[in-house]
Write an enzyme that holds these catalytic residues in place. Structure first.
Site, PDB file in Angstrom:
ATOM      1  N   SER A 148       0.803  -1.218   0.000  1.00  0.00           N
ATOM      2  CA  SER A 148       0.000   0.000   0.000  1.00  0.00           C
ATOM      3  C   SER A 148       0.836   1.267   0.000  1.00  0.00           C
ATOM      4  CB  SER A 148      -0.959   0.018   1.193  1.00  0.00           C
ATOM      5  OG  SER A 148      -0.231   0.075   2.395  1.00  0.00           O
TER       6      SER A 148
ATOM      7  N   ASP B 244      -4.945   7.426   9.784  1.00  0.00           N
ATOM      8  CA  ASP B 244      -4.827   6.163  10.517  1.00  0.00           C
ATOM      9  C   ASP B 244      -3.539   6.083  11.332  1.00  0.00           C
ATOM     10  OD1 ASP B 244      -2.894   5.778   8.578  1.00  0.00           O
ATOM     11  OD2 ASP B 244      -3.777   3.952   7.745  1.00  0.00           O
TER      12      ASP B 244
ATOM     13  N   HIS C  30      -0.215   4.923   7.694  1.00  0.00           N
ATOM     14  CA  HIS C  30       0.205   5.229   6.333  1.00  0.00           C
ATOM     15  C   HIS C  30       0.584   6.705   6.229  1.00  0.00           C
ATOM     16  CE1 HIS C  30      -2.288   1.570   5.740  1.00  0.00           C
ATOM     17  NE2 HIS C  30      -1.351   1.301   4.850  1.00  0.00           N
TER      18      HIS C  30
END
Length: 349
Positions: free
Chosen positions: A83, A248, A251
């Site tokens: 990601s 979050d 990230h």
């Protein structure tokens, strides 16, 4: 050779010869790490997780039309990995690291860039074989250059480091055999994640840097280049976690992704021979293992193989601390309709 260099070389050698094992922390250390990971997950604010925006397409068409590369075919660039490569957490295609790299590459090369991003949020190194198969089976041919960002999920899901490096080596070898230049952003320093406390912070930093160093050795020996993501490129992430990390707290934010992408861009361009040589860059020639360890501790550092002589691979590597590239004006590829927030995505990096 320092103890850290010996550790990195041992992991890389084990990967080359098919070794495996639980890693260098031992059973007790891994048990503590896993227990602390569960506690850390409770403290990470998940925020609103959305599917990374689709950024595939052509970049730099207008800019390239005015330059000397206007009549040349577009550079084909593929982003791979987890990601971090996908751009988890941003809402606009132009904010993803792949789009930033494509925009920057087009500006430097003065040629359009065709971007394809096949990175998968939550991916570990065992997904690279699938991703490489997508690359080499493309009916339009293999890309000119691939950028791979992988490793964080290998640490958090306790994949043996030798296995992790072995899988990455195989992926780089397949891409290089197919004729593609490869740049790998090595495992980031998970000790910078804000909700992670001691002793997990120390363990996470140690394990992720060991993996990054071993990744570097393997990639360089397969003919690729690496850029250390280390603590995600400098003290900014530790000094300004609320700005550099996303909602979050795990990230990167838009600013964080831009910082990482602009540190990788010079090496991406250099792999294609379009980056002007910077005589002021801080360079050094070191044994590969020592260069790998130094790079793992210093974000934004490039490691590449020294030119071979007489067909024999050099045991030395070029360590280069390039200045970060200026952030190009963000672009959205032509014909792309940017949608709103997507559905929930898998957890992980």
């Amino acid at each position: 050779m320092s103890s850290r260099a010996r550790v990195a070389r041992r992991i890389a050698a084990g990967a080359a010869y098919g070794g495996s094992g639980i890693g260098l922390l031992g059973v007790a250390g891994v048990g503590l790490l896993l227990a602390e990971v569960q506690l850390a997950k409770r403290n990470v604010g998940v925020g609103e997780m959305v599917v990374p925006p689709h950024a595939d397409g052509r970049y730099g068409r207008t800019l390239a039309a005015e330059g000397p590369g206007a009549e040349r075919p577009p550079i084909r660039f593929t982003m791979m990995g987890d990601s971090l490569a996908a751009g988890q957490g941003v809402r606009r295609a132009r904010q993803t690291p792949a789009a930033l790299l494509a925009s920057g590459l087009a500006a430097v090369a003065e040629r359009p860039v065709e971007l394809r991003n096949i990175a998968l949020p939550g991916a570990r190194s065992d997904d690279l074989d699938r991703q490489v198969s997508l690359v080499v089976s493309d009916p339009d041919g293999v890309p000119d250059v691939c950028c791979v960002m992988i490793g964080a999920n290998d640490v958090t899901h306790h994949m043996p480091p030798m296995r992790s490096v072995q899988l990455l080596n195989a992926a780089v070898r397949r891409l290089r055999t197919a004729g593609t230049e490869v740049v790998v952003g090595t495992c980031p320093d998970l000790g910078t994640v804000e909700p992670v406390y001691q002793p997990l912070r120390w363990l996470a930093r140690r394990v992720s840097r060991q993996l990054a160093a071993a990744q570097t050795i393997g990639v360089v020996e397969q003919g690729g280049r690496t850029v250390s993501l280390s603590d995600l490129l400098g003290p900014e992430f530790e000094a300004n976690p609320r700005e550099m990390f996303g909602p979050d707290k795990y990230h990167p934010s838009v600013e964080g992704y831009a910082t990482a992408a602009m540190a990788v861009l010079p090496t991406l361009c250099a792999a294609l021979g379009v980056w002007p040589e910077d005589v002021t860059a801080d360079e050094g020639v070191l044994p590969v293992a020592k260069a790998a360890v130094e790079a793992a501790a210093s974000g934004g550092t490039e490691v590449a193989a020294m030119p071979s002589h007489g067909g024999r691979r050099s045991p030395l590597a070029l360590l280069r601390r390039r200045g970060s590239a200026p952030n190009p004006a963000p672009q959205t590829p032509e014909g792309l309709r940017v949608s709103g927030p997507g559905q929930s995505s898998p957890s992980g990096v």
